[in-house]
Design a protein around this motif. Structure first.
Motif, short mmCIF file in Angstrom:
data_model
loop_
_atom_site.label_atom_id
_atom_site.label_comp_id
_atom_site.label_asym_id
_atom_site.label_seq_id
_atom_site.Cartn_x
_atom_site.Cartn_y
_atom_site.Cartn_z
N GLU A 1 41.68 42.52 43.62
CA GLU A 1 41.72 43.09 42.13
C GLU A 1 42.69 44.22 42.15
O GLU A 1 43.57 44.41 41.60
CB GLU A 1 40.66 43.36 41.46
N GLY B 1 38.43 34.24 35.36
CA GLY B 1 39.22 35.32 34.94
C GLY B 1 40.87 34.76 34.47
O GLY B 1 41.23 35.50 33.48
N ASP B 2 41.22 33.46 34.73
CA ASP B 2 42.22 32.93 34.24
C ASP B 2 42.08 31.91 33.35
O ASP B 2 43.01 31.00 33.34
CB ASP B 2 43.27 32.62 35.44
N ASP C 1 48.89 35.65 39.66
CA ASP C 1 48.39 37.07 39.73
C ASP C 1 49.47 37.88 39.67
O ASP C 1 49.30 39.28 39.68
CB ASP C 1 47.54 37.27 40.92
N GLN D 1 48.41 39.97 30.03
CA GLN D 1 47.00 39.44 29.91
C GLN D 1 46.99 38.31 29.18
O GLN D 1 47.75 38.31 28.04
CB GLN D 1 46.00 40.59 29.75
N HIS E 1 36.18 33.69 40.39
CA HIS E 1 37.30 34.45 40.37
C HIS E 1 38.25 33.85 39.36
O HIS E 1 39.12 34.60 38.55
CB HIS E 1 38.09 34.54 41.60
#
Length: 451
Positions: free
Chosen positions: A335, A136-137, A260, A265, A133
């Motif tokens: 998500e 993704g960052d 989040d 992005q 997870h």
């Protein structure tokens, strides 16, 4: 995100915004499939999921309709108070049914493990899930370097008390900064020093000097959606801070508690720029799901793992909550919910910014002008009596938070501002609230401050 989840999220958002009202008929399956360029089976799946959540219902040979809310809905939005103070997520977007499903599934999946004390590092399956997870960052790590904590606050307290390999003792904090952590540091008598940060950023030259000669153990920072400013560091600043940490053997504690909540992005945290393992990365799951979850994750350099583990000592986070979060993330529910809440909060920020532009023609306040997150800073004239302003706004049913509490007690150089939070302010209230603030500032302009 899967196509049916996109359709599901869009319908839920339109219901929340009032575009689809209780009892209203939804577009047909055929027209929805044509609109989204997908098969009718995809739309059927989305509608079926909405029915399971009791969001819509179907009538044979007629179609699908929005469910009427019962009178005991958690938030009926009838309060006259415009709440710009609360940081709690909007109860109307809490994923009650999703998480209830995940709790039930977690009980079935982990039934034997839930009756043990568990691993103090956190549920192993969750830590592996978090490793994927976090990638993704741009936070690349492995499960062994992740500690599950009882919220980010627990991690911050442990880090403040434990020794660091650099042998230094002073914690450097931004001014202003997270008020609860500042009060904790002061109450515990932990050596702490402040460095100014404004909506425009931080003085990197001063930061380097402090790293060089200030006996700094670690620098506590919120690289994005800063509390209370709402602003984020530029990519250049994040890279520079990572470089200074390596150069002067100073650790960075990066509190990415709102990671989040942004629409943008490609935001790489300070962690992604550091190559010498001088960054502790913290993430919370309370702001995007619900506060009562009390789960956070700390990604630690190898050099800090043993010490952090010894201070944490025992498992103090709910195994059931951890198991449910693991199911929630792995089933794409996290998500989907993130997409929904980000869109809603971004729309509220846009409404606020438009209201500022409309009513602030005299330039009485300076807004930090952010486009996402939940916080906006309203910087005020230095002559204004901040406490009087807050009282006058309460009399007009507008709750705000003074910026005074976001500084260390001995800090003399303080900006006068209000921290505006949009998480509880309903869209139809925001313009009225902004107008009230500017009207009160205009009415008080010229008052001499006594604080």
């Amino acid at each position: 995100m899967k196509k049916y989840l996109v359709i599901l999220s869009e319908i839920e958002q339109k219901i929340l915004e009032g575009q689809y009202r209780p009892g209203q008929k939804l577009p047909s399956i055929r027209s929805t499939s044509e609109l989204h360029g997908c098969s009718m089976s995809t739309v059927i799946r989305a509608y079926a999921e909405l029915e399971k959540r009791h969001t819509i219902y179907s009538i044979s040979q007629s179609g699908h309709y929005v469910v009427e809310k019962s009178g005991d809905w958690p938030n009926d939005n009838t309060s006259k108070m415009i709440d710009f103070a609360s940081v709690l997520p909007d109860v109307n977007v809490f994923p009650y049914l999703d998480f209830q499903h995940c709790l039930n599934k977690a009980i079935d999946k982990y039934k034997h493990q839930l009756f043990t004390y568990g691993d103090s590092r956190g549920l192993e399956k969750l830590r592996h899930t978090l490793a994927s997870h976090l990638a993704g960052d741009q936070v690349f790590t492995n499960a062994e370097r992740i500690m599950v904590t009882s919220g980010v606050q627990q991690a911050l307290e442990i880090l403040a008390k434990m020794p660091f390999p650099n042998g230094k003792s002073v914690i450097l904090v931004e001014q202003p900064s997270y008020d609860i952590y500042l009060r904790f540091l002061e109450a515990e008598g932990i050596p702490v020093s402040g460095i100014a940060r404004s909506a425009g950023g931080i003085d990197l030259g001063e930061l380097e000097e402090r790293f060089k000669s200030g006996n700094i153990k670690f620098f506590y920072t919120m690289s994005r959606y800063h509390n209370p400013l709402g602003t984020s560091y530029s990519a250049e600043d994040r890279e520079a801070i990572a470089g200074l940490a390596s150069k002067y053997n100073v650790y960075i504690v990066e509190d990415d508690y709102m990671a989040d909540l942004g629409e943008k992005q490609g935001f790489d945290p300070i962690y992604a720029y550091n190559r010498t393992s001088h960054v502790v990365y913290l993430k919370s799951f309370s702001k995007i799901i619900f506060p009562g979850l009390r789960l956070g994750a700390a990604v630690l350099p190898e050099s800090l793992l043993e010490s952090f583990h010894s201070y944490k000592r025992y498992s103090d986070t709910s195994l059931l909550s951890q198991a449910a979060l693991e199911v929630y993330i792995n089933n794409d529910m996290y998500e989907r919910h993130k997409h929904k809440i980000c869109s809603q909060y971004a729309a509220r920020i846009r409404t606020l910014n438009e209201a500022v532009e409309r009513y602030n023609d005299a330039g009485l306040i300076e807004s930090s002008g952010v486009s996402s997150g939940i916080f906006v800073q309203f910087k005020l004239p230095q002559t204004l009596n901040l406490e009087q302003l807050v009282k006058r706004l309460v009399a007009r049913n507008v709750r705000v938070v003074s910026g005074k509490g976001f500084y260390l007690s001995g800090c003399l150089e303080r900006e006068k501002f209000l921290r505006i939070s949009i998480s509880q302010a309903q869209p139809e209230q925001i313009e009225e609230g902004v107008r009230a603030i500017i009207e009160e500032v205009r009415g008080m302009k010229g008052y001499n401050s006594i604080h």
